[in-house]
Design a protein around this motif. Structure first.
Motif, PDB file in Angstrom:
ATOM      1  N   PHE A   1      -2.621   2.863  19.107  1.00  0.00           N
ATOM      2  CA  PHE A   1      -2.740   2.788  17.648  1.00  0.00           C
ATOM      3  C   PHE A   1      -3.990   3.517  17.152  1.00  0.00           C
ATOM      4  CE2 PHE A   1      -0.529  -1.039  19.119  1.00  0.00           C
ATOM      5  CZ  PHE A   1       0.701  -0.866  18.493  1.00  0.00           C
ATOM      6  N   GLY A   2      -4.317   4.625  17.830  1.00  0.00           N
ATOM      7  CA  GLY A   2      -5.397   5.473  17.349  1.00  0.00           C
ATOM      8  C   GLY A   2      -6.798   5.011  17.681  1.00  0.00           C
ATOM      9  N   GLN A   3      -6.941   4.019  18.535  1.00  0.00           N
ATOM     10  CA  GLN A   3      -8.301   3.595  18.909  1.00  0.00           C
ATOM     11  C   GLN A   3      -8.304   2.997  20.314  1.00  0.00           C
ATOM     12  OE1 GLN A   3      -9.568   0.630  16.135  1.00  0.00           O
ATOM     13  NE2 GLN A   3      -7.873  -0.727  16.536  1.00  0.00           N
TER      14      GLN A   3
ATOM     15  N   ILE B   1      -8.418   0.338  23.112  1.00  0.00           N
ATOM     16  CA  ILE B   1      -7.939  -1.048  22.979  1.00  0.00           C
ATOM     17  C   ILE B   1      -9.111  -2.029  22.978  1.00  0.00           C
ATOM     18  CG2 ILE B   1      -5.620  -0.604  23.884  1.00  0.00           C
ATOM     19  CD1 ILE B   1      -6.564  -1.943  26.517  1.00  0.00           C
ATOM     20  N   ALA B   2     -10.290  -1.577  23.432  1.00  0.00           N
ATOM     21  CA  ALA B   2     -11.481  -2.436  23.372  1.00  0.00           C
ATOM     22  C   ALA B   2     -11.844  -2.795  21.937  1.00  0.00           C
ATOM     23  CB  ALA B   2     -12.664  -1.734  24.045  1.00  0.00           C
ATOM     24  N   GLU B   3     -11.335  -2.040  20.980  1.00  0.00           N
ATOM     25  CA  GLU B   3     -11.633  -2.329  19.568  1.00  0.00           C
ATOM     26  C   GLU B   3     -10.808  -3.512  19.054  1.00  0.00           C
ATOM     27  OE1 GLU B   3     -13.808  -0.429  17.684  1.00  0.00           O
ATOM     28  OE2 GLU B   3     -14.314   0.683  19.510  1.00  0.00           O
ATOM     29  N   PHE B   4      -9.775  -3.895  19.797  1.00  0.00           N
ATOM     30  CA  PHE B   4      -8.931  -4.992  19.327  1.00  0.00           C
ATOM     31  C   PHE B   4      -9.518  -6.345  19.745  1.00  0.00           C
ATOM     32  CE2 PHE B   4      -5.855  -1.474  19.741  1.00  0.00           C
ATOM     33  CZ  PHE B   4      -5.466  -1.402  18.409  1.00  0.00           C
ATOM     34  N   GLN B   5      -9.492  -7.267  18.790  1.00  0.00           N
ATOM     35  CA  GLN B   5     -10.092  -8.566  19.071  1.00  0.00           C
ATOM     36  C   GLN B   5      -9.369  -9.304  20.201  1.00  0.00           C
ATOM     37  OE1 GLN B   5     -10.013 -11.752  16.105  1.00  0.00           O
ATOM     38  NE2 GLN B   5     -12.231 -11.604  16.042  1.00  0.00           N
ATOM     39  N   ALA B   6      -8.064  -9.105  20.296  1.00  0.00           N
ATOM     40  CA  ALA B   6      -7.305  -9.779  21.353  1.00  0.00           C
ATOM     41  C   ALA B   6      -7.868  -9.421  22.726  1.00  0.00           C
ATOM     42  CB  ALA B   6      -5.834  -9.383  21.272  1.00  0.00           C
ATOM     43  N   ILE B   7      -8.259  -8.152  22.893  1.00  0.00           N
ATOM     44  CA  ILE B   7      -8.839  -7.711  24.170  1.00  0.00           C
ATOM     45  C   ILE B   7     -10.277  -8.221  24.293  1.00  0.00           C
ATOM     46  CG2 ILE B   7      -9.458  -5.663  25.537  1.00  0.00           C
ATOM     47  CD1 ILE B   7      -6.443  -6.009  25.247  1.00  0.00           C
ATOM     48  N   GLN B   8     -11.005  -8.141  23.183  1.00  0.00           N
ATOM     49  CA  GLN B   8     -12.408  -8.568  23.225  1.00  0.00           C
ATOM     50  C   GLN B   8     -12.525 -10.038  23.639  1.00  0.00           C
ATOM     51  OE1 GLN B   8     -13.962  -7.696  19.337  1.00  0.00           O
ATOM     52  NE2 GLN B   8     -13.919  -5.482  19.676  1.00  0.00           N
ATOM     53  N   TRP B   9     -11.645 -10.864  23.128  1.00  0.00           N
ATOM     54  CA  TRP B   9     -11.728 -12.289  23.470  1.00  0.00           C
ATOM     55  C   TRP B   9     -11.456 -12.513  24.947  1.00  0.00           C
ATOM     56  CZ3 TRP B   9     -10.022 -16.340  19.314  1.00  0.00           C
ATOM     57  CH2 TRP B   9     -10.721 -16.077  18.130  1.00  0.00           C
ATOM     58  N   LYS B  10     -10.512 -11.765  25.478  1.00  0.00           N
ATOM     59  CA  LYS B  10     -10.235 -11.889  26.919  1.00  0.00           C
ATOM     60  C   LYS B  10     -11.486 -11.510  27.720  1.00  0.00           C
ATOM     61  CE  LYS B  10      -5.267 -11.332  27.616  1.00  0.00           C
ATOM     62  NZ  LYS B  10      -4.792 -11.604  26.246  1.00  0.00           N
ATOM     63  N   LEU B  11     -12.106 -10.389  27.331  1.00  0.00           N
ATOM     64  CA  LEU B  11     -13.291  -9.934  28.066  1.00  0.00           C
ATOM     65  C   LEU B  11     -14.419 -10.962  27.948  1.00  0.00           C
ATOM     66  CD1 LEU B  11     -13.330  -6.145  27.031  1.00  0.00           C
ATOM     67  CD2 LEU B  11     -12.589  -7.121  29.211  1.00  0.00           C
TER      68      LEU B  11
END
Lengths: 266, 416
Positions: free
Chosen positions: B271-273, B275-285
């Motif tokens: 989606f043009g960015q 995936i680290a920019e997505f909160q869903a991924i950030q919360w997992k990390l």
């Protein structure tokens, strides 16, 4: 044979680029919490010294000018197998320019006792300076050979392999002398052995301040600096991707070659 | 409270990390794929002094502490968990038991060779019908003059077909249950010893897991560890360091999961960015990193307790329980973050997930560790807490050996 290796503690160059920060006032890198290591060529210098000691016997001493945390660099060197270490740590001294640093190290070396061989890395791993070996030789009144990968002893003299473009020179020199070390296959730094690390942790390392070395402000510190950094910046890197068209692999290869030539890459 | 490592601990961690990054990590996927035992890496680790690192120098070791041992296991397992388990069993069980419980002659005979990596060590308690209920083992040892004759089958023996010496548990008196268990040092060259099936495993595929068959296997009396009937105490005492070792292995695998996930999340664009920019991924990390840090602290604290000579049975169980489960969650999230690529062998997280799975099973299942912890909490007369911050009664109880449980879940005690 007594060898003193001058080592510098720097921020680990392997850390991600976005963790590098600069202090706009001092124009130095900010260390805060980052992993610190011995400058790469200084590690090669330690390896050269240890190999030489293994061949001809004697003693290897590590010497470092740095913050109190630079004790970690001395301990690392002890873990690699050097016999003893000295740390010069005094905040005003850390603001010296390379001339000042050479003066401090020369004073420390004189206090330890001028050895048969003084080794430095050929390039400082953080600032990229290539001057410490020659400046130190000047300050100590020693002959100097730079960009050396290997030091041997033959008939009581040093036989050093000096790396030059497209080859090497074999240089004979009388001891005592100063040598700056470049890396090659023969001096890949060894891993520390756990047993040496345990011994290193217990070893006492003398720490000296300016007064212990009889240093005067006129020669060292920020006030005595003959070089001043005017500006520093972190280069901004931009990456761009270009897709080249072409029907066949040959066409695509030709297109790529032409484009690379256009960009003056080849 | 000081969370700083000592100079020696930091240098050991850094040295092993450098070795693991440069020499172990590049081999790990290939060793796993070919199920090839990490023979050369183990030799290199012996040269560095990692094998038998906690053994005192007079027996050939480095004299390092348990904290350093855990730090080393974290770094090794971060690169190659198969090598991690081989080292863990060698160091935290075999060397530890021989040093703590062996006679002077046994120490002199085995420890220098184990530290040099000339021989590898193994630990053999489990049997086909005795796992968590370890005290119900059926292998017998019958004395005949100056020898014991061992009969039975041992299972799931890490380093089993590679070891030069195996610490093996057998009953000298089946009627006495756990009080009849005796520990022996078994060399694979003795008559009556045979290596059975080499297990095909889901993960840790480069490690060696073997069945050992004992048919009138002749073990000299001088190879008995301690007295007859003391074997179970020996096993339990060493399981504290063993559990801390497996907790460290779990932290290493989880750390590898996190690093791979951060790297991938930064590079992978959707989606043009990134995936680290997505909160869903950030919360997992963020969850991963928090759990790994908690697991690391639990593990190092259990190790530090051990180094200070304090009881640490419950701490080691908590560390093993939490770290092994955290590693499994980290591995599952790492695969999820990698999406379809996470399911392929082209990316390391697929291996991490397989390697992590056994962590909640071996060295005491999660269920057994919950039992150990609960029984400590519910002990009628818990001794004073060793925790500097737990001054009230009942906070952090440590007990002596519990009578008659006959399982891995014997509380406290056993500490040499």
């Amino acid at each position: 044979m007594h060898i003193i290796v001058c080592i510098k503690q720097i921020i680990d160059p392997e850390i991600p680029a976005d963790q590098f920060k600069l202090d706009p006032n001092s124009m130095r890198q900010l260390r805060g919490g980052l992993s610190l290591v011995i400058s790469a060529y200084d590690q090669n210098a330690l390896e050269v010294a240890l190999q030489l000691r293994e061949k001809v016997g004697g003693k290897v001493t590590a010497l470092c000018l740095g913050e109190s945390g630079a004790m970690g660099a001395i301990k690392s060197a002890l873990g690699m197998g050097v016999d003893d270490g000295f740390l010069v740590s005094d905040q005003p001294l850390l603001e010296s320019d390379p001339f000042g640093v050479a003066h401090v190290l020369a004073k420390a070396i004189q206090k330890i006792g001028v050895p048969d061989l003084v080794l430095t890395g050929c390039v400082s791993g953080d600032t990229g300076d290539k001057v410490m070996g020659p400046l130190l030789a000047e300050a100590l009144g020693l002959p100097c050979v730079t960009f050396v990968s290997k030091v041997e002893v033959k008939d009581g003299k040093a036989l050093v392999r000096r790396i030059v473009e497209d080859g090497y020179e074999l240089v004979e020199a009388a001891f005592p002398l100063a040598v700056s070390i470049i890396s090659d296959d023969s001096n890949v730094p060894r891993y520390s052995k756990l047993r040496d690390i345990m011994a290193a942790a217990k070893k006492q390392v003398p720490t000296w301040k300016a007064a212990d070395l009889g240093l005067e402000g006129a020669r060292v510190g920020v006030g005595a600096a003959r070089l001043q950094v005017q500006d520093v910046s972190i280069p901004q890197r931009e990456s761009k991707c270009e897709i080249l068209d072409g029907e066949t692999p040959e066409e695509r290869a030709e297109g790529l070659a032409l484009r690379l030539r256009e960009l003056k890459v080849i | 409270m000081n969370f700083e490592l000592t100079d020696a601990q930091r240098l050991i961690r850094d040295t092993v990390r450098e070795f693991a990054d440069k020499e172990l990590a590049p081999l790990a996927a290939e060793l796993d794929r070919l199920k090839r035992y990490p023979e050369k890496p183990l030799q290199r680790l012996a040269e560095l002094g990692v094998l038998g690192m906690t053994v005192p120098p007079e027996y050939g070791g480095a004299g390092a502490d348990t904290v350093s041992s855990c730090l080393a296991l974290m770094e090794i397992s971060r690169a190659c968990a198969s090598t991690g388990v081989a080292v863990s069993l060698h160091n935290t069980l075999t060397c530890e038991i021989i040093y703590r419980h062996g006679t002077e002659a046994q120490r002199r005979r085995y420890l220098p060779a184990l530290c040099r990596g000339q021989i590898l060590g193994a630990f053999s308690l489990t049997e086909p019908t005795s796992g968590s209920d370890a005290a119900s083992l059926r292998t017998t040892a019958t004395r005949r003059g100056e020898q014991y004759l061992l009969n039975g089958t041992k299972l799931f023996v890490t380093n089993g077909s590679r070891a030069g010496v195996i610490i093996l548990f057998a009953s000298t008196d089946l009627s006495r249950g756990d009080k009849g268990i005796t520990a022996f040092l078994v060399e694979p060259s003795v008559p009556g010893f045979r290596i059975g099936k080499r297990e095909e495993k889901m993960g840790l595929r480069a490690s060696d897991t073997a069945e050992l068959v004992l048919e009138d296997c002749q073990v000299p009396v001088e190879n008995r560890i301690g007295e007859e009937g003391e074997g179970f105490k020996v096993a339990l005492s060493s399981l504290v360091t063993g559990r801390a070792g497996i907790a460290a292995q779990a932290v290493g695998i989880a750390q590898a999961c996190l690093e791979a996930s951060v790297r991938y999340a930064r590079e992978r664009r959707q989606f043009g960015q990134p995936i680290a920019e997505f909160q869903a991924i950030q919360w997992k990390l963020a969850n991963m990193a928090t759990e790994i840090e908690a697991a690391r602290l639990l593990t190092l604290r259990a190790a530090a307790q051990k180094d200070r000579g304090l009881p640490c049975t419950m701490e080691a169980s908590m560390a093993k329980l939490f770290a092994s489960e955290a590693a499994n969650r980290a591995a599952a999230d790492a695969v999820q973050i990698h999406g379809g690529y996470g399911y392929l062998q082209d990316f390391p997280v697929e291996r991490y997930m397989r390697d992590a799975r056994v962590l909640t099973i071996y060295e005491g299942t999660s269920e057994i560790h919950r039992l150990i912890i609960a029984r400590q909490l519910l002990s009628p007369s818990p001794p004073p807490s060793p925790h500097p911050w737990g001054e009230g009664k009942g906070e952090g109880p440590q007990g002596g050996p519990e009578e008659g449980m006959g399982a891995w879940c014997v509380r406290g005690g056993g500490e040499p």
